[in-house]
Design an enzyme around this catalytic site. Structure first.
Site, mmCIF file in Angstrom:
data_model
loop_
_atom_site.group_PDB
_atom_site.id
_atom_site.type_symbol
_atom_site.label_atom_id
_atom_site.label_comp_id
_atom_site.label_asym_id
_atom_site.label_seq_id
_atom_site.Cartn_x
_atom_site.Cartn_y
_atom_site.Cartn_z
ATOM 1 N N SER A 1 -10.544 -22.388 -27.415
ATOM 2 C CA SER A 1 -12.321 -21.912 -26.845
ATOM 3 C C SER A 1 -13.385 -23.316 -27.517
ATOM 4 O O SER A 1 -14.602 -23.592 -27.013
ATOM 5 C CB SER A 1 -12.784 -20.845 -27.425
ATOM 6 O OG SER A 1 -11.943 -19.649 -27.666
ATOM 7 N N GLU B 1 -11.022 -23.231 -17.897
ATOM 8 C CA GLU B 1 -12.433 -24.753 -17.933
ATOM 9 C C GLU B 1 -11.139 -25.490 -18.173
ATOM 10 O O GLU B 1 -10.580 -25.610 -19.395
ATOM 11 C CB GLU B 1 -13.402 -24.519 -19.344
ATOM 12 C CG GLU B 1 -14.139 -25.429 -19.340
ATOM 13 C CD GLU B 1 -15.010 -24.683 -20.367
ATOM 14 O OE1 GLU B 1 -14.952 -24.191 -21.251
ATOM 15 O OE2 GLU B 1 -16.458 -25.261 -20.440
HETATM 16 P P1 NAD Z 1 -5.883 -12.651 -31.380
HETATM 17 O O1 NAD Z 1 -6.283 -12.094 -32.204
HETATM 18 O O2 NAD Z 1 -6.633 -11.386 -29.479
HETATM 19 O O3 NAD Z 1 -4.984 -13.381 -30.344
HETATM 20 C C1 NAD Z 1 -4.680 -14.171 -31.291
HETATM 21 C C2 NAD Z 1 -2.974 -14.125 -31.240
HETATM 22 O O4 NAD Z 1 -2.039 -15.013 -31.994
HETATM 23 C C3 NAD Z 1 -2.666 -12.934 -32.385
HETATM 24 O O5 NAD Z 1 -1.484 -12.273 -31.686
HETATM 25 C C4 NAD Z 1 -1.123 -13.951 -33.741
HETATM 26 O O6 NAD Z 1 -0.291 -13.195 -34.171
HETATM 27 C C5 NAD Z 1 -0.816 -15.210 -33.147
HETATM 28 N N1 NAD Z 1 -0.539 -16.135 -33.507
HETATM 29 C C6 NAD Z 1 -1.212 -16.638 -34.988
HETATM 30 N N2 NAD Z 1 -0.326 -17.304 -35.021
HETATM 31 C C7 NAD Z 1 0.718 -17.574 -34.635
HETATM 32 C C8 NAD Z 1 1.768 -18.670 -34.089
HETATM 33 N N3 NAD Z 1 1.536 -20.077 -35.263
HETATM 34 N N4 NAD Z 1 2.949 -18.366 -33.443
HETATM 35 C C9 NAD Z 1 2.558 -17.773 -32.308
HETATM 36 N N5 NAD Z 1 1.240 -16.911 -32.396
HETATM 37 C C10 NAD Z 1 0.222 -16.593 -33.791
HETATM 38 O O7 NAD Z 1 -6.581 -13.749 -30.418
HETATM 39 P P2 NAD Z 1 -7.115 -14.358 -28.433
HETATM 40 O O8 NAD Z 1 -8.378 -13.569 -28.584
HETATM 41 O O9 NAD Z 1 -6.128 -13.986 -27.932
HETATM 42 O O10 NAD Z 1 -6.986 -15.908 -28.804
HETATM 43 C C11 NAD Z 1 -6.239 -16.521 -28.724
HETATM 44 C C12 NAD Z 1 -6.802 -18.200 -28.393
HETATM 45 O O11 NAD Z 1 -7.639 -18.089 -27.132
HETATM 46 C C13 NAD Z 1 -8.088 -18.794 -29.681
HETATM 47 O O12 NAD Z 1 -8.173 -20.208 -29.566
HETATM 48 C C14 NAD Z 1 -9.335 -17.888 -28.772
HETATM 49 O O13 NAD Z 1 -9.867 -19.115 -28.988
HETATM 50 C C15 NAD Z 1 -9.234 -18.165 -26.724
HETATM 51 N N6 NAD Z 1 -10.146 -17.277 -26.450
HETATM 52 C C16 NAD Z 1 -10.803 -16.537 -26.894
HETATM 53 C C17 NAD Z 1 -11.507 -16.049 -25.479
HETATM 54 C C18 NAD Z 1 -11.709 -14.797 -26.192
HETATM 55 O O14 NAD Z 1 -12.682 -13.878 -25.185
HETATM 56 N N7 NAD Z 1 -11.110 -13.547 -27.051
HETATM 57 C C19 NAD Z 1 -11.821 -16.435 -24.827
HETATM 58 C C20 NAD Z 1 -11.171 -17.744 -24.537
HETATM 59 C C21 NAD Z 1 -10.114 -18.523 -25.353
#
Ligand code: NAD
Length: 285
Positions: A119, A152
């Site tokens: 993000s 994006e």
């Molecule tokens: P989340 O907490 O729901 O999921 C993250 C996942 O990553 C978890 O299941 C965790 O176990 C896993 N993880 C951690 N270390 C890992 C590894 N070494 N190998 C594989 N998996 C691993 O978080 P999310 O909301 O899905 O966010 C994930 C990414 O997407 C982040 O970079 C976040 O900034 C980005 N993002 C989030 C949003 C949002 O609205 N939540 C929107 C756009 C982008």
């Protein structure tokens, strides 16, 4: 290289959404997470989301079953060796992403593009953790991925034009519209959105209004689909805080300092919907 199999690292909110959308357009998906529980949660989330689409008659049961069957899960990152294109969607933490990209660089075939769904973190620095920075790109999906139209696209300083063009074509194949951003903290969307969410936390922290007042005011007063505190709970308060810290450190301006209340909620493990408690309580949901 034709893209038939896509790798998704992380089976959380975003990873599961990306896997679902890719499988729904006919791609094979390999999704990895750190343990079996996380993989099982990802699988259940995709099944539930596809089930909703079937119920709304936006997808047939047959197509939903076929899409789910195209997603495989693994707790071993080495499974990404089969992928023609990888999207990383693990926790928003630069050290973690640098480690994952270093590993992916060794695991994946030469020429495979390594995209990150970060993000806010520098694509240039994530690329520098690999020996293929020209094939590292930001592919920032929005939450919830099956619903939100935008991706994006962020090129780091070394990202090649071919990588950007291939990534754009893939995003469009997934039914998304692409906007472009330069590689600066928070890119475009979160550079603008997160300070608003942080400010909503300050309004709550300073007692200017209740959470409901702040959300109703912004929802109805500025014609947004939901208020900023509800949105923060959807995104994940841990993710919101991580993004604010990237903005604060990366831009060095005090106006980006994370609200102490946001920090305290995250310290308490109140991450929003995904943990059952955030600004609001979802334990009954
Ligand atoms: P989340 O907490 O729901 O999921 C993250 C996942 O990553 C978890 O299941 C965790 O176990 C896993 N993880 C951690 N270390 C890992 C590894 N070494 N190998 C594989 N998996 C691993 O978080 P999310 O909301 O899905 O966010 C994930 C990414 O997407 C982040 O970079 C976040 O900034 C980005 N993002 C989030 C949003 C949002 O609205 N939540 C929107 C756009 C982008």
């Amino acid at each position: 290289m034709s893209i038939d199999t896509i790798g998704v690292v992380g089976a959380g909110q975003m990873g599961a959404g990306i896997a679902q959308v890719a499988a729904s357009v006919g791609l094979n998906v390999i999704c990895s997470d750190i343990n079996q529980d996380a993989c099982d949660r990802g699988h259940a989330a995709i099944a539930k989301s596809l089930g909703r689409l079937v119920k709304k008659e936006r997808m047939s049961q047959e197509d939903a079953d076929a899409a789910l069957a195209r997603v495989r899960f693994s707790t071993d990152l080495a499974a990404m060796s089969e992928a023609d294109f990888v999207v990383e969607a693990a926790t928003e933490n630069e050290g973690l992403k640098a480690k994952i990209f270093g590993d992916l660089d060794r695991i994946c075939a030469p020429g495979v593009i390594l995209a990150t769904n970060t993000s806010s973190i520098s694509i240039t620095r994530i690329g520098a953790a690999t020996n293929r920075p020209e094939q590292v790109v930001g592919m920032h999906f929005m939450n919830p991925v099956p619903i939100m139209k935008l991706v994006e696209l962020i090129s780091g300083i070394a990202t090649s034009e071919t990588t950007a063009a291939t990534t754009q074509a893939l995003a469009e194949r997934l039914g998304k519209t692409v906007s472009h951003s330069k590689d600066y903290p928070g890119f475009v969307v979160n550079r603008i959105l997160m300070p608003m969410i942080n400010e909503a936390f300050y309004a709550l922290y300073e007692g200017i209004g209740s959470a409901e007042d702040i959300d109703t005011g912004m929802k109805l007063g500025t014609n947004q689909p939901m208020g900023p505190l509800t949105l923060a709970d959807f995104i994940g308060l841990d993710t919101c805080l991580a993004i604010m810290r990237v903005l604060h450190e990366g831009l060095g301006d005090a106006k980006y300092r994370p609200c102490p209340l946001l920090i305290q909620y995250v310290d308490a493990g109140w991450f929003g919907r995904k943990s059952g408690r955030g600004v609001y309580d979802y334990s009954e949901a």
